[in-house]
Enzyme design. Structure first.
Site, PDB file in Angstrom:
ATOM      1  CG  PHE A   1     -16.844 -16.449  61.320  1.00 19.96           C
ATOM      2  CD1 PHE A   1     -16.593 -16.930  60.183  1.00 19.96           C
ATOM      3  CD2 PHE A   1     -17.526 -15.112  61.495  1.00 19.96           C
ATOM      4  CE1 PHE A   1     -17.541 -15.892  58.526  1.00 19.96           C
ATOM      5  CE2 PHE A   1     -17.786 -14.309  60.880  1.00 19.96           C
ATOM      6  CZ  PHE A   1     -17.688 -14.662  59.302  1.00 19.96           C
TER       7      PHE A   1
ATOM      8  CG  ASP B   1     -14.175 -11.564  66.960  1.00 16.96           C
ATOM      9  OD1 ASP B   1     -14.838 -10.798  67.716  1.00 16.96           O
ATOM     10  OD2 ASP B   1     -14.142 -12.324  66.217  1.00 16.96           O
TER      11      ASP B   1
ATOM     12  CE  LYS C   1     -21.423 -10.057  62.401  1.00 13.42           C
ATOM     13  NZ  LYS C   1     -19.950 -10.923  62.951  1.00 13.42           N
TER      14      LYS C   1
HETATM   15  C1  LIG Z   1     -19.138 -11.188  61.393  1.00 13.94           C
HETATM   16  C2  LIG Z   1     -18.410 -11.288  62.852  1.00 13.94           C
HETATM   17  C3  LIG Z   1     -16.931 -10.695  62.488  1.00 13.94           C
HETATM   18  C4  LIG Z   1     -16.919 -10.370  61.114  1.00 13.94           C
HETATM   19  O1  LIG Z   1     -17.751  -9.201  61.038  1.00 13.94           O
HETATM   20  P1  LIG Z   1     -17.620  -8.176  59.587  1.00 13.94           P
HETATM   21  O2  LIG Z   1     -18.346  -6.768  59.881  1.00 13.94           O
HETATM   22  O3  LIG Z   1     -18.520  -9.108  58.484  1.00 13.94           O
HETATM   23  O4  LIG Z   1     -16.533  -8.134  59.217  1.00 13.94           O
HETATM   24  C5  LIG Z   1     -15.839 -11.311  63.136  1.00 13.94           C
HETATM   25  N1  LIG Z   1     -15.783 -11.918  64.538  1.00 13.94           N
HETATM   26  C6  LIG Z   1     -17.193 -12.593  64.186  1.00 13.94           C
HETATM   27  C7  LIG Z   1     -17.692 -13.326  65.856  1.00 13.94           C
HETATM   28  C8  LIG Z   1     -18.312 -11.911  63.678  1.00 13.94           C
HETATM   29  O5  LIG Z   1     -19.869 -12.477  64.252  1.00 13.94           O
END
Ligand SMILES: *Cc1c(COP(=O)(O)O)cnc(C)c1O
Length: 377
Positions: free
Chosen positions: A118, A203, A232
């Protein structure tokens, strides 16, 4: 349940009922709701200036970038807004680096990604999602991505070619069910990248910033990525603040004018981001996540074979994989809601538990009592 206010690990709904928040905005609320130091930084900046655009300098951008680089042990910072924007930016940078530094023929670079990933919701990012629900109806998709099973080093080595610009992964897969890869896997990915001259992009938007008990989840394995995406919790639960951080030899391939963002690195974002960095620099939240996380996992493990099939995760972050034949994740989440505990399912049979790192041990025990109650009945 409709929320009107929040403080720390608690929220209150329109009827005045209080709930413990075990979702914590998917880890955007690592410091809880309205952390006083973060609110103070935001309010102070609201009284000064909130947006200049990147066409003009402001006094906080340099400090924010320097402090974030220092905190993460990196050399360069690209400030953006959302996590998806950070991932998109990292993809662009990796491709540019492949053409300008590695010498891959223009337009042919590949990025190896993981099943169950994700990374956000843009058209390019959902192009390499393996979740049908995230992709269906949104094609045509962006080419240039190769998917391998998460945790399988042989498959990864087999997928890397002379055209591979980068390997992109989550050190812990959140949406897939808070999955931690097998021991040695992340070091093996680093070695595979080193052997082939591919970049490693981690990520850490959800796994980073103290969630797992270290600043970055990769730190558990003493592995360094070439680029990290952060987001986040970097915005303190107040506004979206994200960034790509990493090595100068990689991020430095971008030349002025080739990439940009209207709101990226704005004064309000930098003020809140700097206050977040100061909280993380103390190490207090990493320690809380380690200590409370050990307690969380000890108590959750007693539920294995008592409603849970397996417990995964690291630090104050867990996936409770429900036993077949019992309630679905959604049903369990609704039963918890009735007991004053907010959390959310992921996939169909997993409950994700990610309390704010400010939660007290007593409140965590309250939540664990409710989870135990729901799984045993
Ligand atoms: C939430 C998330 C994203 C995307 O972030 P947004 O601020 O919602 O665009 C990307 N990678 C990971 C691992 C995430 O948990």
């Amino acid at each position: 349940m409709v929320i009107t206010s929040g403080e720390g690990a608690w929220v209150t709904d329109v009827t005045g009922r209080r709930y413990l928040d075990l979702l914590a905005g998917y880890s955007a609320l690592n410091f809880g709701h309205r952390h006083p130091a973060l609110v103070a930084a935001a309010v102070e900046q609201l009284e000064r200036v909130t947006l200049t655009s990147r066409a003009f300098h402001h006094t906080l951008l340099g400090a924010f970038c320097r402090e974030l680089a220092q905190l993460t042990g990196t050399e360069m910072v690209l400030p953006v807004n959302t996590g998806a924007e950070a991932v998109e930016s990292a993809i662009k940078v990796a491709r540019l680096w492949a053409y300008r530094a590695k010498g891959i023929p223009d337009g042919t670079a590949e990025i190896v990604v993981m099943s169950g990933n994700f990374h956000g919701r843009t058209t390019t990012i959902v192009s390499f999602s393996t979740e049908e629900e995230s992709r269906a109806g949104f094609g045509p998709f962006t080419p240039g991505f190769v998917v391998v099973p998460y945790g399988d080093l042989d498959a990864l080595r087999g997928a890397i070619t002379s055209r591979t610009a980068a390997v992109l992964l989550e050190p812990v897969q959140g949406e897939a069910g808070v999955l931690v890869p097998p021991p040695g896997y992340l070091a093996g990915v680093r070695a595979a990248c080193d052997d082939t001259g591919a970049l490693l992009i981690a990520d850490e938007i959800q796994s980073g910033l103290a969630r797992t008990g270290e600043l970055l989840a990769l730190d558990h394995d003493h592995v360094r990525a070439d680029l990290y995406t952060l987001g986040k919790a970097l915005g303190g639960g107040i506004l979206p603040v994200s960034a790509v951080v990493g090595r100068r030899a990689v991020l430095g391939v971008l030349r002025p004018g080739e990439h940009g963002s209207t709101f990226g690195g704005n004064p309000l974002a930098c003020a809140v981001g700097r206050a977040v960095i100061a909280l993380l620099a103390s190490g207090e939240f990493q320690s809380r996540s380690q200590e409370l996380g050990a307690h969380l996992h000890t108590r959750l493990r007693t539920l294995v074979d008592c409603g849970a099939a397996q417990i995964t995760g690291r630090g104050l972050w867990a996936g409770v994989h429900l036993a077949p034949g019992g309630p679905t994740g959604r049903m369990a989440a609704e039963a918890l809601l009735a007991r004053g505990v907010l959390c959310k399912e992921t996939q169909t049979t997993t409950l994700r538990i990610a309390p704010p790192l400010v939660i007290s041990r007593d409140d965590l025990d309250l939540a664990l009592d409710a989870i135990t109650d729901v799984l045993l009945h």
